[in-house]
Write an enzyme that holds these catalytic residues in place. Structure first.
Site, mmCIF file in Angstrom:
data_model
loop_
_atom_site.group_PDB
_atom_site.id
_atom_site.type_symbol
_atom_site.label_atom_id
_atom_site.label_comp_id
_atom_site.label_asym_id
_atom_site.label_seq_id
_atom_site.Cartn_x
_atom_site.Cartn_y
_atom_site.Cartn_z
ATOM 1 C CG HIS A 1 -0.536 -2.626 10.347
ATOM 2 N ND1 HIS A 1 -0.902 -1.406 9.840
ATOM 3 C CD2 HIS A 1 -0.158 -3.363 9.255
ATOM 4 C CE1 HIS A 1 -0.762 -1.399 8.520
ATOM 5 N NE2 HIS A 1 -0.302 -2.579 8.138
ATOM 6 N N GLY B 1 0.826 -1.197 0.000
ATOM 7 C CA GLY B 1 0.000 0.000 0.000
ATOM 8 C C GLY B 1 0.864 1.252 0.000
ATOM 9 C CG ASP C 1 -2.604 -7.201 11.095
ATOM 10 O OD1 ASP C 1 -2.141 -7.295 12.255
ATOM 11 O OD2 ASP C 1 -1.908 -6.904 10.103
ATOM 12 N N GLY D 1 -5.687 -9.094 -5.446
ATOM 13 C CA GLY D 1 -4.371 -8.892 -6.025
ATOM 14 C C GLY D 1 -3.465 -10.043 -5.630
#
Length: 315
Positions: free
Chosen positions: A278, A75, A254, A149
């Site tokens: 995370h 990202g 997460d 993806g």
């Protein structure tokens, strides 16, 4: 600028990366307050991993010769707002593929932990209690992956041995994939009511921000599990809290909005919610894969080879 002053700024010490091309100078910077060298010499910049967008963007106004920003994340939402600070034509590239295995592992771990009641058993162990229970299996469940993806595909690779009844795939547009057809985002209203587990693996964009809102959650079947390993802002936290506090849905997260999740936030104590901080990408798989990625991308850069995974170009 002379060739002797073309520098690459890296958040990994260059001596830890074997085979770096000799045509560049290398500067280690991992977000410290002081810059270790003149940013004006930087032509290839790798922002600090897991740092805030503010920290990552801080050197950019001082890098007039910058050609490439190469993230170590899939990202890049934390850097898109900094695009106007880049010299015209500079390109922003992501690290598609770097975190596929690690993030997909966590998606499965969160799914299995939630279905099999692992958080409750851990709390019972802390109390010294033997608390058997009849719980759910991933086998024979219907799973929906939203965001198909490379990470979404890696998740399905790992779902195969678990004998799911069905795996449905959704992405921005329809296409065929190795495991089967990928349906467009407008298919969600029909797919959500059939899914026992919904796994979010979509990037955060203007289109996906708040995608998982009250309407989305309302279409999920009673007792379904939402797993988010994407970005926290993909989910409307208030809408999710309403569903989990009622006991109708469960969640394994997460990533959260806000993030880091502050002490006292209702998500910490919400029933049926599992939170991890995370940690999808940062695992033992990260460093060797990041070193290989940087070595390969820098080798291509000095040879003027086409850049990989360009997601934006500065105007």
């Amino acid at each position: 600028m002379s060739a002797d002053h073309r520098a690459a700024w890296l958040p990994i010490r260059p001596e830890r990366i074997e085979g770096l091309p000799k045509e560049l100078e290398y500067v280690y910077w991992n977000g410290e307050e002081e810059f270790p060298a003149d940013p004006a010499h930087c032509v290839f910049y790798v922002p600090p991993y897991m740092a805030s967008g503010e920290v990552c963007a801080r050197p950019l106004p001082h890098m007039p010769n910058l050609k490439v920003v190469q993230t170590l994340t899939a990202g890049v939402d934390h850097l898109l707002s900094a695009l106007p600070q880049l010299p015209s034509g500079a390109r922003l590239c992501n690290a598609r593929g770097l975190h596929d295995a690690s993030t997909a592992e966590l998606a499965l771990a969160l799914t299995l932990s939630s279905l099999r009641g692992i958080p409750g058993f851990v709390r019972a162990q802390d109390r010294g209690e033997w608390s058997p229970a009849y719980l759910e299996s991933l086998a024979d469940k219907s799973v929906l992956i939203v965001g198909y993806g490379s990470i979404g595909e890696a998740i399905e690779d790992r779902l195969v041995p678990f004998e799911c009844a069905r795996v449905a795939r959704v992405a921005r547009s329809a296409r065929d994939a190795a495991h089967g057809p990928v349906q467009p985002i407008n298919a969600l209203p029909a797919l959500l009511p059939e899914a026992d587990v919904v796994i979010l693996a979509t990037p955060l964009t203007a289109e996906t921000r708040g995608l998982v809102n009250a309407e989305f959650l309302g279409r999920m079947k009673d007792g379904a599990l939402l797993v988010n390993i994407a970005r926290g802002a993909v989910v409307d936290t208030k809408a999710l809290l309403a569903e989990v506090e009622s006991g109708r849905l469960r969640a394994a997260l997460d990533v959260t909005e806000p993030e880091p999740l502050p002490a006292g936030h209702p998500l910490w104590q919400a029933p049926g919610v599992l939170v991890t901080p995370h940690v999808g990408g940062p695992s033992s798989a990260f460093m060797p894969r990041a070193q290989r990625l940087l070595r390969d991308r820098l080798a291509g850069f000095v040879l003027d080879a086409p850049l990989q995974n360009v997601v934006a170009t500065a105007p």
